[in-house]
Design a protein around this motif. Structure first.
Motif, short mmCIF file in Angstrom:
data_model
loop_
_atom_site.label_atom_id
_atom_site.label_comp_id
_atom_site.label_asym_id
_atom_site.label_seq_id
_atom_site.Cartn_x
_atom_site.Cartn_y
_atom_site.Cartn_z
N ALA A 73 -46.41 59.23 -54.45
CA ALA A 73 -47.36 58.17 -55.43
C ALA A 73 -48.14 57.61 -54.59
O ALA A 73 -48.51 57.02 -53.44
N LYS A 74 -49.52 57.46 -55.44
CA LYS A 74 -50.86 57.04 -54.89
C LYS A 74 -50.73 55.90 -56.00
O LYS A 74 -51.55 54.25 -55.32
N LEU A 75 -50.28 55.24 -56.75
CA LEU A 75 -50.11 54.56 -57.36
C LEU A 75 -48.73 53.65 -58.16
O LEU A 75 -48.38 54.80 -58.72
N MET A 76 -49.06 52.16 -58.36
CA MET A 76 -47.46 51.85 -58.57
C MET A 76 -48.00 50.80 -59.89
O MET A 76 -48.58 49.94 -59.56
N VAL A 77 -47.30 51.80 -61.33
CA VAL A 77 -47.11 50.59 -62.40
C VAL A 77 -46.47 49.70 -62.74
O VAL A 77 -45.46 50.82 -62.37
N ALA A 78 -46.06 48.65 -62.91
CA ALA A 78 -45.11 48.11 -63.10
C ALA A 78 -45.22 47.36 -63.98
O ALA A 78 -46.00 46.38 -64.78
N LEU A 79 -43.94 47.44 -64.63
CA LEU A 79 -43.62 47.27 -66.76
C LEU A 79 -42.89 45.98 -66.67
O LEU A 79 -41.62 46.99 -66.37
N GLY A 80 -43.08 45.00 -67.23
CA GLY A 80 -42.12 44.42 -67.46
C GLY A 80 -41.80 42.87 -66.93
O GLY A 80 -42.87 42.55 -67.07
N GLY A 81 -40.88 42.02 -67.02
CA GLY A 81 -40.70 40.84 -66.88
C GLY A 81 -40.78 41.10 -64.69
O GLY A 81 -41.66 41.58 -64.80
N GLY A 82 -40.41 39.30 -64.31
CA GLY A 82 -41.40 38.61 -63.40
C GLY A 82 -40.08 40.04 -62.15
O GLY A 82 -40.64 40.49 -61.19
N SER A 83 -39.37 40.42 -62.69
CA SER A 83 -38.41 41.02 -62.36
C SER A 83 -38.68 42.89 -61.45
O SER A 83 -39.05 43.11 -60.32
N ALA A 84 -39.40 43.45 -62.84
CA ALA A 84 -40.11 44.82 -62.28
C ALA A 84 -41.17 44.66 -61.51
O ALA A 84 -41.46 45.33 -60.92
N LEU A 85 -42.41 43.31 -61.49
CA LEU A 85 -43.49 43.34 -61.54
C LEU A 85 -43.67 43.31 -59.99
O LEU A 85 -43.79 43.60 -58.54
N ASP A 86 -42.06 41.51 -59.41
CA ASP A 86 -41.79 41.15 -57.78
C ASP A 86 -41.77 42.82 -56.74
O ASP A 86 -42.05 42.85 -56.31
N LEU A 87 -40.19 43.61 -57.90
CA LEU A 87 -39.82 44.10 -57.30
C LEU A 87 -40.79 45.79 -57.06
O LEU A 87 -41.44 46.52 -55.69
N GLY A 88 -42.11 46.20 -58.12
CA GLY A 88 -43.00 46.87 -57.98
C GLY A 88 -43.88 47.30 -57.20
O GLY A 88 -44.52 47.53 -56.48
N LYS A 89 -44.36 45.05 -56.93
CA LYS A 89 -45.76 45.50 -56.04
C LYS A 89 -44.69 44.89 -54.21
O LYS A 89 -45.61 45.53 -53.40
N ALA A 90 -43.41 44.88 -53.98
CA ALA A 90 -43.00 45.29 -52.63
C ALA A 90 -42.50 46.42 -52.71
O ALA A 90 -43.01 46.72 -51.72
N VAL A 91 -42.19 46.90 -53.71
CA VAL A 91 -42.05 48.78 -52.88
C VAL A 91 -43.62 49.14 -52.88
O VAL A 91 -43.88 50.05 -52.20
N ALA A 92 -44.38 49.00 -53.69
CA ALA A 92 -46.25 49.30 -53.47
C ALA A 92 -46.24 49.41 -51.95
O ALA A 92 -47.06 50.27 -50.81
N ILE B 129 -54.42 51.65 -69.38
CA ILE B 129 -53.84 51.72 -68.58
C ILE B 129 -54.64 53.64 -68.20
O ILE B 129 -54.56 53.81 -66.81
N GLY B 130 -55.13 54.84 -68.93
CA GLY B 130 -55.43 55.57 -67.90
C GLY B 130 -56.61 55.84 -67.29
O GLY B 130 -56.80 55.87 -66.08
N ASP B 131 -57.10 55.12 -68.24
CA ASP B 131 -58.97 54.45 -67.23
C ASP B 131 -58.79 53.79 -66.62
O ASP B 131 -59.34 54.29 -65.43
N LEU B 132 -57.48 52.48 -66.58
CA LEU B 132 -57.50 51.92 -64.99
C LEU B 132 -57.25 52.49 -64.29
O LEU B 132 -58.02 52.21 -62.99
N ALA B 133 -56.03 53.67 -64.44
CA ALA B 133 -55.49 54.49 -63.24
C ALA B 133 -56.37 55.49 -62.68
O ALA B 133 -56.49 55.41 -61.03
N ALA B 134 -57.76 55.99 -63.53
CA ALA B 134 -58.06 56.80 -63.39
C ALA B 134 -59.77 56.33 -62.54
O ALA B 134 -60.12 56.77 -61.45
N SER B 135 -59.80 54.51 -62.37
CA SER B 135 -60.26 53.80 -61.74
C SER B 135 -59.98 53.14 -60.27
O SER B 135 -61.20 53.40 -59.36
N LEU B 136 -58.55 53.80 -60.09
CA LEU B 136 -58.14 52.73 -58.82
C LEU B 136 -57.39 54.07 -58.02
O LEU B 136 -58.01 54.17 -56.74
#
Length: 384
Positions: free
Chosen positions: A91-110, A22-29
């Motif tokens: 925040a410049k990066l949103m990382v969503a961790l969880g099931g569909g609820s967390a991922l959907d919420l995180g994407k919408a928030v981003a 995750i650290g390397d991927l965040a740094a790439s974005l």
């Protein structure tokens, strides 16, 4: 011969331990030191997953703000609250961790954090999504919604209606598929989420929008669920099975991103808007009840092709039998009468044709009349 398009698939890192990148991927974005909003399912705190991910990001030089005020079927209000946190933290990066609820919420928030308008402004494509979104990394801990590969997010309105948000802006920049993140998922939820992935793939392969190019994703997802889901339910530490179902969910997400869903999702969303119900279980039982009607004829052989992907008799009836058998072998709770005491078939049928559900009815391969929808609602509520 018609012309079709296939949408871009997010970059993916797959395999046991993939989360540690995750650290390397965040740094790439994003630039070094950029604040990261970690949208995490609240239940993951007890497993140590949230703390581990936060530590990995901090060790890579990223300050982290954790948002965990999430419930199953996340709400418009929660999205607005999280977007406020994202804006105030820079925040410049949103990382969503969880099931569909967390991922959907995180994407919408981003996405909505890029403007000041409330989330509901963009529901059902009522307004274009704002520009200037946060970068997005999705890390699913369940294997069902496929939100990590879609350009869709589902949020609940105050009255319970499931409102969809759609646009390329909602698609993750990167998805991390680490089967170790799914090992702690209980058997019933493993079954429900896996069946959700299967329903996604089947509807994408059989609705009015289906085409051969997308079958590459849909049929492989069906094959993987049929091969691995029962093992993942009964032997939860089996990482081969866990990874197989996780890949199936991501492929099924890609399939619906291209071709959408159909009546089982209209029913499932309608059910969940009337009573609290896990999405995977809702669409699973909805498909079980509606299949005989949908598959009354299969002129293009699409359901027969799904049967082949499941390793079953290559007919539409072969698929119906194989689907019902797998649902029952996973232990998914089928009867819904206790959950919907006091809800009439008429009430369920009325919810199925609400504006947020009507597109899924229209995409179904068979035309439906009000009498058809009432009969299907009766079949759902009568399941045993």
């Amino acid at each position: 011969m018609s012309v079709h398009q296939l949408a871009q698939v997010p970059a993916m890192t797959i395999g046991a331990g993939a989360r540690k990148q995750i650290g390397d991927l965040a740094a790439s974005l994003v630039a070094p030191g950029s604040p990261v909003l970690l949208v995490a399912d609240p239940g993951l705190a007890a497993t140590g997953m949230t703390a581990e991910l936060e530590s990995l990001l901090v060790a890579a030089g990223f300050p982290v703000i954790v948002f965990s005020d999430i419930k199953s079927d996340p709400t418009i209000a929660q999205a607005d609250a999280a977007a406020k946190v994202a804006r105030s933290s820079g925040a410049k990066l949103m990382v969503a961790l969880g099931g569909g609820s967390a991922l959907d919420l995180g994407k919408a928030v981003a996405v909505i954090a890029g403007a000041d308008a409330p989330a509901e402004t963009y529901a059902l494509c009522a307004a274009p999504l704002p520009a200037g979104r946060l970068k997005i990394i999705c890390m699913p801990t369940t294997s069902g919604t496929g939100s990590e590969t879609t350009r869709t997010a589902i949020l609940s309105a105050p009255e319970g209606a499931k409102l969809w948000f759609w646009g390329d802006e909602l698609k993750a920049d990167h998805a991390i598929l680490d089967p170790e993140l799914t090992v702690s998922l209980p058997a019933q939820l493993t079954a429900a989420t896996g069946i959700d992935a299967l329903v996604h793939a089947v509807e994408a392969a059989t609705n009015r929008n289906a085409h051969a190019g997308n079958d590459l994703y849909a049929h492989e997802a069906i094959r993987l669920v049929a091969l691995h889901l029962e093992t993942a339910v009964k032997d939860p530490t089996n990482l081969v099975a866990r990874e197989g179902v996780q890949r199936a969910a991501a492929l099924a997400g890609t399939a619906i991103d291209n071709c959408g869903t159909a009546i089982a999702h209209a029913i499932g969303h309608a059910m969940a808007s009337l009573r609290p119900m896990h999405h995977g279980r809702a669409v699973g039982v909805a498909m079980l009840a509606s299949l005989p009607w949908v598959v009354s004829n299969d002129p293009d052989g699409r359901f027969a092709a799904c049967a082949v992907a499941m390793g079953a008799e290559p007919t539409a009836q072969g698929f119906i039998d194989a689907y019902g058998d797998l649902v029952r072998r996973t232990g998914l709770r089928i009867a819904v009468s206790d959950d919907f005491t006091g809800i009439t078939p008429e009430a369920l049928a009325a919810q199925m044709v609400r504006p947020e559900n009507a597109p899924m009815i229209r995409s179904t391969v068979r035309e439906s009349s009000p009498a058809d929808l009432l009969a299907i609602a009766q079949a759902v509520l009568a399941l045993r």
